[in-house]
Design an enzyme around this catalytic site. Sequence first.
Site, PDB file in Angstrom:
ATOM      1  N   CYS A 179     -41.852  23.688   3.072  1.00 10.22           N
ATOM      2  CA  CYS A 179     -40.479  23.370   2.679  1.00 10.22           C
ATOM      3  C   CYS A 179     -40.348  23.273   1.158  1.00 10.22           C
ATOM      4  O   CYS A 179     -41.332  23.036   0.441  1.00 10.22           O
ATOM      5  CB  CYS A 179     -40.053  22.039   3.287  1.00 10.22           C
ATOM      6  SG  CYS A 179     -39.734  22.100   5.053  1.00 10.22           S
ATOM      7  N   GLU A 207     -39.011  20.899  -0.566  1.00 11.96           N
ATOM      8  CA  GLU A 207     -39.360  19.559  -1.049  1.00 11.96           C
ATOM      9  C   GLU A 207     -40.867  19.434  -1.237  1.00 11.96           C
ATOM     10  O   GLU A 207     -41.343  18.846  -2.216  1.00 11.96           O
ATOM     11  CB  GLU A 207     -38.888  18.493  -0.042  1.00 11.96           C
ATOM     12  CG  GLU A 207     -37.382  18.450   0.181  1.00 11.96           C
ATOM     13  CD  GLU A 207     -36.910  19.368   1.298  1.00 11.96           C
ATOM     14  OE1 GLU A 207     -37.495  20.447   1.492  1.00 11.96           O
ATOM     15  OE2 GLU A 207     -35.937  18.996   1.976  1.00 11.96           O
ATOM     16  N   CYS A 217     -36.332  17.726   6.557  1.00 13.20           N
ATOM     17  CA  CYS A 217     -36.985  17.565   7.855  1.00 13.20           C
ATOM     18  C   CYS A 217     -37.773  16.247   7.867  1.00 13.20           C
ATOM     19  O   CYS A 217     -38.002  15.627   6.821  1.00 13.20           O
ATOM     20  CB  CYS A 217     -37.910  18.743   8.148  1.00 13.20           C
ATOM     21  SG  CYS A 217     -39.462  18.709   7.229  1.00 13.20           S
ATOM     22  N   CYS A 223     -40.803  16.086   5.537  1.00 10.38           N
ATOM     23  CA  CYS A 223     -40.469  15.970   4.114  1.00 10.38           C
ATOM     24  C   CYS A 223     -39.980  14.567   3.768  1.00 10.38           C
ATOM     25  O   CYS A 223     -40.207  14.079   2.666  1.00 10.38           O
ATOM     26  CB  CYS A 223     -39.440  17.025   3.714  1.00 10.38           C
ATOM     27  SG  CYS A 223     -40.212  18.644   3.520  1.00 10.38           S
TER      28      CYS A 223
HETATM   29  N1  THU Z   1     -36.434  23.949   4.965  1.00 15.53           N
HETATM   30  C1  THU Z   1     -36.691  23.408   3.735  1.00 15.53           C
HETATM   31  O1  THU Z   1     -37.332  24.038   2.887  1.00 15.53           O
HETATM   32  N2  THU Z   1     -36.231  22.159   3.477  1.00 15.53           N
HETATM   33  C2  THU Z   1     -35.427  21.448   4.300  1.00 15.53           C
HETATM   34  O2  THU Z   1     -35.023  20.342   3.948  1.00 15.53           O
HETATM   35  C3  THU Z   1     -35.018  21.998   5.609  1.00 15.53           C
HETATM   36  C4  THU Z   1     -35.738  23.236   6.015  1.00 15.53           C
HETATM   37  C5  THU Z   1     -36.886  25.323   5.221  1.00 15.53           C
HETATM   38  C6  THU Z   1     -38.059  25.494   6.141  1.00 15.53           C
HETATM   39  C7  THU Z   1     -37.861  26.932   6.608  1.00 15.53           C
HETATM   40  O3  THU Z   1     -38.424  27.815   5.641  1.00 15.53           O
HETATM   41  C8  THU Z   1     -36.356  27.115   6.591  1.00 15.53           C
HETATM   42  O4  THU Z   1     -35.829  26.077   5.785  1.00 15.53           O
HETATM   43  C9  THU Z   1     -35.722  27.072   7.965  1.00 15.53           C
HETATM   44  O5  THU Z   1     -36.107  25.932   8.661  1.00 15.53           O
END
Ligand code: THU
Length: 130
Positions: A50, A52, A83, A86
């Site tokens: 992610c 974050e 998520c 995170c």
């Molecule tokens: N994702 C993030 O990078 N941060 C978040 O807060 C929510 C989800 C990303 C993970 C994945 O690459 C994509 O968003 C879809 O879930």
Amino acid sequence: MSLSDAARAARENAYVPYSKFKVGAALRTSSGATHVGCNVENVAYPEGTCAEAGAIAAMVAAGETKIEEIYVIADSPEPVPPCGGCRQKIAEFAKREAKVTLATTDGKETVTTVADLLPGAFNPDHMERT
Ligand code: THU
């Protein structure tokens, strides 16, 4: 550069061939430095990371561990909440009252705190017996 601009710029570099959902994150530390991250996906889906997590890794690699504020941005109808994983990662490095701004690319923002995102967080006190 503002945290908002830094997160927006980092988002452009997201590697998202699978979800096509770009996310950018920027955090400010106690020294005033800014560190950014974007999501980086992988064909082995669970290996993706992610935005974050990327910003936190950049902060730690730069020798810092205190998040004062964090900003997350995505192109979603409503500001996207981090998520669960995170939330715990942010809580490791931020005070409970630290400001978290969740934003959409078209300018909608939700301001919250680490405590609101992760009430009842597991912390080192929970490993103390006495
Ligand atoms: N994702 C993030 O990078 N941060 C978040 O807060 C929510 C989800 C990303 C993970 C994945 O690459 C994509 O968003 C879809 O879930």
